[in-house]
Motif scaffolding. Sequence first.
Motif, PDB file in Angstrom:
ATOM      1  N   ALA A 292       0.818  -1.212   0.000  1.00 16.86           N
ATOM      2  CA  ALA A 292       0.000   0.000   0.000  1.00 16.86           C
ATOM      3  C   ALA A 292       0.852   1.264   0.000  1.00 16.86           C
TER       4      ALA A 292
ATOM      5  N   LEU B 126      -4.373  -1.161  -0.839  1.00 17.25           N
ATOM      6  CA  LEU B 126      -4.705   0.249  -1.007  1.00 17.25           C
ATOM      7  C   LEU B 126      -6.059   0.578  -0.399  1.00 17.25           C
TER       8      LEU B 126
ATOM      9  N   ARG C 155      -2.189  -5.736  -4.161  1.00 12.52           N
ATOM     10  CA  ARG C 155      -1.944  -4.298  -4.067  1.00 12.52           C
ATOM     11  C   ARG C 155      -3.264  -3.526  -3.937  1.00 12.52           C
TER      12      ARG C 155
ATOM     13  N   PRO D  13       3.429   1.888  -3.676  1.00 12.55           N
ATOM     14  CA  PRO D  13       2.577   1.397  -4.769  1.00 12.55           C
ATOM     15  C   PRO D  13       3.309   1.099  -6.077  1.00 12.55           C
TER      16      PRO D  13
END
Length: 523
Positions: A175, A197, A193, A178
């Motif tokens: 997170a 996030l 991912r 990125p």
Amino acid sequence: MSRLYDSIEPNVIDDEMLQKAVEEQGPQEEAGLLAKKEASISKMSWRYNILKIDNLWQFKNLTKLQLDNNIIEKIEALDTLVHLVWLDLSFNNIEVIEGLDALVKLQDLSLYNNRISKIENLDTLQELQVFSIGNNNIQTLENVIYLRQFQNLRTLNLTGNPVCENEVYSAFIAAYLPDLVYLDFRLVDDNSREMALIKYQYAIEEMRHGETLAMAKQQVLDAQQKQVEYHKRAYVEYLNGSFLFDSMFADDPEAAKLLYLPGVSLLDSDFTYKSKFVAICENLFEYGLKQYEKREAEVALFYECLNEALEDNHQQCSKILRDFEEKNHGVHKGPRVRDGERKIKLAEYNYEITKLSDVLMTEEMLLVDQLELSLPPFVQTLDSRKGLLKGIPVLCFLTFSPTMAQCRDLENQHHEKLLEISVNTLEKIVKSEFDEEMPDDVRMLFVDKDTIVNAVNASHDIHLLKIDNREDEIITKANGWASTLVENVHKTEIQRNRSRVLEINQYVDHLRSELDNMDILET
């Protein structure tokens, strides 16, 4: 894991070790000789139980350096390796990340298996793409956030650190970093991912907001610093305001005391003294910037004319060489017989070589004379601004004295008024006509006339010294720049001349060598 070297004596990288590394890892034969001379091979590796990094200054062109599996405790002595793109310091005893500021081109850094507890001091490594810091002592996830600033970072290895034991470790890294592609030798897949996030969405948004504000603030600071650097090149930094005036009083211990005297505040009640002083400084500031721009333009014009002269000489010499080669084309060919005509041709060729040498040397001497005629006026302009190169003024020199004299005049006027008020106050105190309150340290100045006069004069001297020092600083910097410029012009011309003469001699020697070979063949 730790490594033991109980039976091996620690080393420092020394000349013998460097020589051995060059011989073993550098190119061989002629290329190897060049490597030894230039110390510029692309990769070097040492595993000699090294304790301290040292003596690498001569390898300024090094691009890869491998110092793994030693007992190095501190990262140091790497400042000259500015071309380094790959550095391996794994399996050592390093505790602190430091000493890497100059390695601005570094792309791959391995600090695997050391004793590092904090990721830090990497700010200048903005080209970093691969970073391995596994098997260290990184404890907190928050420390990894430091790596957000490296926009080119794609591969990160943290495996073996205590931080990896955190159950949210992988999601947190995915997170907050990125752009990372590989984490601990594994591809960061898009689904992981995306989930990460979402999980840290609000925290990351808040962080991004803070980063945006910090970036905007930094941009302002960078712009200000850039502007100050520009002003420094014009020798007028911090003259665009009250900096000089304020510094005069900031470093004056008597100034604050004298402000208590009746009427002193009225001396500048309308800011006459300060406003006039600041106005003079700002005029000097604007003048300095204009002179700097003019000076830069004229120096650029000088070099343009200089380069034109060099190019003209180059074209002329090229034509001379072409004419020589066309005229003497095929001299070394033809029937190899002992006849008078052939000997005459060889003698004529020998004469042509001598003539060519004389012509080329004459052209070089004419060029040197031309440049010498240009350079003395160029030096002269540093003082008189009268020098010309092809009718063009080449330098505008700064003259600050008249403006600084105005500052001194203002200070002298202020000093006279302050001295008058001080003496009048003393007379009132002596006659017991002074009934205003005054701090004890101020009243101590009125023990007698000498004491108060000395205090006022001391204040005045401090102010004048500030003005004088600023003027001297400007003139010293300007003269230093001028001397360096002229020295560089002379040095460059000397090197060019030597190189050109050597080039001519080498070419002529080559022609004579060919002629000698033809003579041997004829006999």
